[in-house]
Design a protein around this motif. Structure first.
Motif, PDB file in Angstrom:
ATOM      1  N   VAL A   1       0.790  -1.169  -0.124  1.00 35.67           N
ATOM      2  CA  VAL A   1      -0.298  -0.018   0.144  1.00 35.67           C
ATOM      3  C   VAL A   1       0.742   1.215  -0.042  1.00 35.67           C
ATOM      4  N   ARG A   2       1.836   1.233   0.934  1.00 36.72           N
ATOM      5  CA  ARG A   2       2.844   2.372   0.896  1.00 36.72           C
ATOM      6  C   ARG A   2       3.553   2.813  -0.482  1.00 36.72           C
ATOM      7  N   VAL A   3       3.797   1.584  -1.241  1.00 33.68           N
ATOM      8  CA  VAL A   3       4.493   1.693  -2.460  1.00 33.68           C
ATOM      9  C   VAL A   3       3.635   2.463  -3.389  1.00 33.68           C
ATOM     10  N   ALA A   4       2.255   1.999  -3.554  1.00 35.23           N
ATOM     11  CA  ALA A   4       1.378   2.646  -4.418  1.00 35.23           C
ATOM     12  C   ALA A   4       1.131   4.262  -3.949  1.00 35.23           C
ATOM     13  N   ILE A   5       1.019   4.362  -2.538  1.00 33.24           N
ATOM     14  CA  ILE A   5       0.710   5.726  -2.036  1.00 33.24           C
ATOM     15  C   ILE A   5       1.882   6.608  -2.561  1.00 33.24           C
ATOM     16  N   LYS A   6       3.189   6.155  -2.469  1.00 35.33           N
ATOM     17  CA  LYS A   6       4.378   6.861  -2.857  1.00 35.33           C
ATOM     18  C   LYS A   6       4.518   7.251  -4.353  1.00 35.33           C
ATOM     19  N   ALA A   7       3.981   5.753  -5.030  1.00 35.95           N
ATOM     20  CA  ALA A   7       4.082   6.252  -6.293  1.00 35.95           C
ATOM     21  C   ALA A   7       3.022   7.137  -6.800  1.00 35.95           C
ATOM     22  N   ARG A   8       2.000   7.489  -6.259  1.00 37.85           N
ATOM     23  CA  ARG A   8       0.902   8.572  -6.864  1.00 37.85           C
ATOM     24  C   ARG A   8       1.595   9.694  -6.212  1.00 37.85           C
TER      25      ARG A   8
ATOM     26  N   SER B   1       3.796  15.205  -7.444  1.00 36.70           N
ATOM     27  CA  SER B   1       4.704  16.206  -7.277  1.00 36.70           C
ATOM     28  C   SER B   1       5.243  16.740  -8.544  1.00 36.70           C
ATOM     29  N   GLN B   2       5.244  15.912  -9.677  1.00 34.25           N
ATOM     30  CA  GLN B   2       5.891  16.269 -10.728  1.00 34.25           C
ATOM     31  C   GLN B   2       4.767  16.760 -11.850  1.00 34.25           C
ATOM     32  N   HIS B   3       3.516  16.705 -11.639  1.00 36.25           N
ATOM     33  CA  HIS B   3       2.499  16.911 -12.692  1.00 36.25           C
ATOM     34  C   HIS B   3       1.462  17.743 -11.763  1.00 36.25           C
ATOM     35  N   ALA B   4       1.471  19.234 -11.862  1.00 40.21           N
ATOM     36  CA  ALA B   4       0.600  19.901 -10.850  1.00 40.21           C
ATOM     37  C   ALA B   4      -1.045  19.783 -11.156  1.00 40.21           C
ATOM     38  N   ASP B   5      -1.316  19.242 -12.282  1.00 45.48           N
ATOM     39  CA  ASP B   5      -2.768  19.099 -12.847  1.00 45.48           C
ATOM     40  C   ASP B   5      -3.290  17.693 -12.493  1.00 45.48           C
ATOM     41  N   PHE B   6      -2.223  17.066 -11.936  1.00 39.43           N
ATOM     42  CA  PHE B   6      -2.776  15.643 -11.662  1.00 39.43           C
ATOM     43  C   PHE B   6      -3.416  15.300 -10.211  1.00 39.43           C
ATOM     44  N   SER B   7      -4.517  14.517 -10.300  1.00 43.01           N
ATOM     45  CA  SER B   7      -5.069  14.155  -9.022  1.00 43.01           C
ATOM     46  C   SER B   7      -5.595  12.731  -9.092  1.00 43.01           C
ATOM     47  N   GLY B   8      -4.886  11.856  -8.192  1.00 38.31           N
ATOM     48  CA  GLY B   8      -4.865  10.527  -8.418  1.00 38.31           C
ATOM     49  C   GLY B   8      -5.321   9.779  -7.132  1.00 38.31           C
ATOM     50  N   LEU B   9      -6.035   8.925  -7.171  1.00 39.67           N
ATOM     51  CA  LEU B   9      -6.525   7.843  -5.807  1.00 39.67           C
ATOM     52  C   LEU B   9      -5.754   6.642  -5.846  1.00 39.67           C
ATOM     53  N   VAL B  10      -5.642   6.043  -4.596  1.00 36.64           N
ATOM     54  CA  VAL B  10      -5.009   4.739  -4.184  1.00 36.64           C
ATOM     55  C   VAL B  10      -6.123   3.626  -4.022  1.00 36.64           C
ATOM     56  N   ALA B  11      -6.323   2.637  -4.708  1.00 33.08           N
ATOM     57  CA  ALA B  11      -7.644   1.697  -4.297  1.00 33.08           C
ATOM     58  C   ALA B  11      -6.875   0.604  -3.823  1.00 33.08           C
ATOM     59  N   GLY B  12      -7.390   0.175  -2.633  1.00 34.65           N
ATOM     60  CA  GLY B  12      -6.790  -1.090  -1.845  1.00 34.65           C
ATOM     61  C   GLY B  12      -7.458  -2.294  -2.450  1.00 34.65           C
ATOM     62  N   SER B  13      -6.692  -3.245  -3.211  1.00 32.70           N
ATOM     63  CA  SER B  13      -7.221  -4.179  -3.765  1.00 32.70           C
ATOM     64  C   SER B  13      -7.419  -5.538  -2.711  1.00 32.70           C
TER      65      SER B  13
END
Length: 306
Positions: free
Chosen positions: A89-96, A101-113
């Motif tokens: 889970v932490r890997v997915a959150i950090k990737a998001r 942090s590099q794409h100001a217009d990006f908004s992403g979610l993390v879904a726990g499978s």
């Protein structure tokens, strides 16, 4: 999720195991893609990043097959298994967060499978639903993984590839009673466009899910591309919830050999996605054997509807 949906159709990610295999990770075991959590965490992060770069707005954690009993059976101590599950889970959150942090217009979610009990059996049962447990047994199986995944913090739970309606009811009741603030979606595994693998009517199952608290979407996944449009029509006639679909590539899975066979429908998302959008799909991604290229195609087609 609700905020993203207000902006138009949402793009989810695609297969994890397929991309891990391309990076040299052997997933041919009962742990499947969860094997990578032992010593290939960087590969998992790279896969998440590749989907964000392709246009995905949702990263699904590599926890579908990750449960403590499966790790223990593979020789991993229970406490290590718990840490590995949370690390995924932490890997997915950090990737998001790194991508954001590099794409100001990006908004992403993390879904726990959260995969079904049938996935733990590692015999293709997520495509048959041919297993029976009591409500208490289903809940005992799912409880610890839910505690681990939500303990790290996910935006939404993906209760996915669910072939057995009794299990869905037990699992949703567990989520709503013991994790009452947690948003989730439910995605079914199908025998045909109108029927779950265990024979339950898709419309009946979807209506029941739609009546439960904190559910943000309902749909189907890991079914064939051509099944999606008729399944969406069944769902749209039954519920008003946002509809989520993420089929496999169109390849055929053999649970005995644990191998896939290519078909002439493989990787043809471009010819299907417009019809899915017209039929009411609000969240579209990919499941087994799909790639960042497929998700890029979905993203391009979805952007036209925003």
């Amino acid at each position: 999720m609700k905020t993203l949906l207000q902006q138009g159709p949402v793009v989810s990610d695609g297969a994890m195991a397929t991309e891990l295999e391309k990076r040299g990770v052997d997933t041919d075991s009962a742990l499947w893609s969860a094997t990578a959590m032992i010593d290939h965490l960087n590969a998992i992060a790279v896969v998440h990043q590749s989907y964000f770069a392709a246009g995905a707005q949702i990263a699904t954690t590599n926890t579908y097959q990750a449960n403590v009993p499966a790790f223990v059976a593979a020789g991993i101590p229970a406490e290590s298994a718990r840490k590995l599950t949370q690390q995924a889970v932490r890997v997915a959150i950090k990737a998001r967060d790194d991508y954001a942090s590099q794409h100001a217009d990006f908004s992403g979610l993390v879904a726990g499978s959260i995969g079904p009990y049938g996935a733990y059996l590692a015999d293709g049962s997520e495509y048959t639903g041919a297993y029976q447990q009591s409500v208490a047994e289903y809940q005992a199986f799912h409880r610890e993984r839910l505690q681990l995944v939500t303990g790290v913090g996910v935006d939404v739970l993906a209760l996915e590839t669910m072939p057995n309606f009794a299990e869905v009811q037990a699992l949703v009741q567990l989520v709503t009673t013991e994790f009452p603030e947690q948003a989730y979606w439910v995605s079914f595994s199908l025998k045909d466009p109108a029927t779950l693998c265990d024979g339950t009517s898709l419309a009946v199952a979807a209506k029941w899910v739609a009546q439960q608290p904190n559910v943000v979407a309902v749909g189907v996944n890991c079914t064939t591309l051509e099944t999606i449009e008729p399944a969406l029509k069944v769902l749209a006639s039954a519920v008003t919830l946002p509809l989520i679909v993420y089929p496999n590539s169109g390849d055929k899975y053999d649970p005995k050999t644990k191998t896939w066979q290519a078909t002439n429908l493989s990787h043809t998302f471009e010819s299907f996605v417009p019809a899915w959008l017209a039929a009411g799909a609000k969240i579209i991604g990919g499941c087994c054997r799909t790639t960042p290229a497929d998700i890029a195609t979905v993203s391009q087609l979805v952007s036209v509807k925003r």
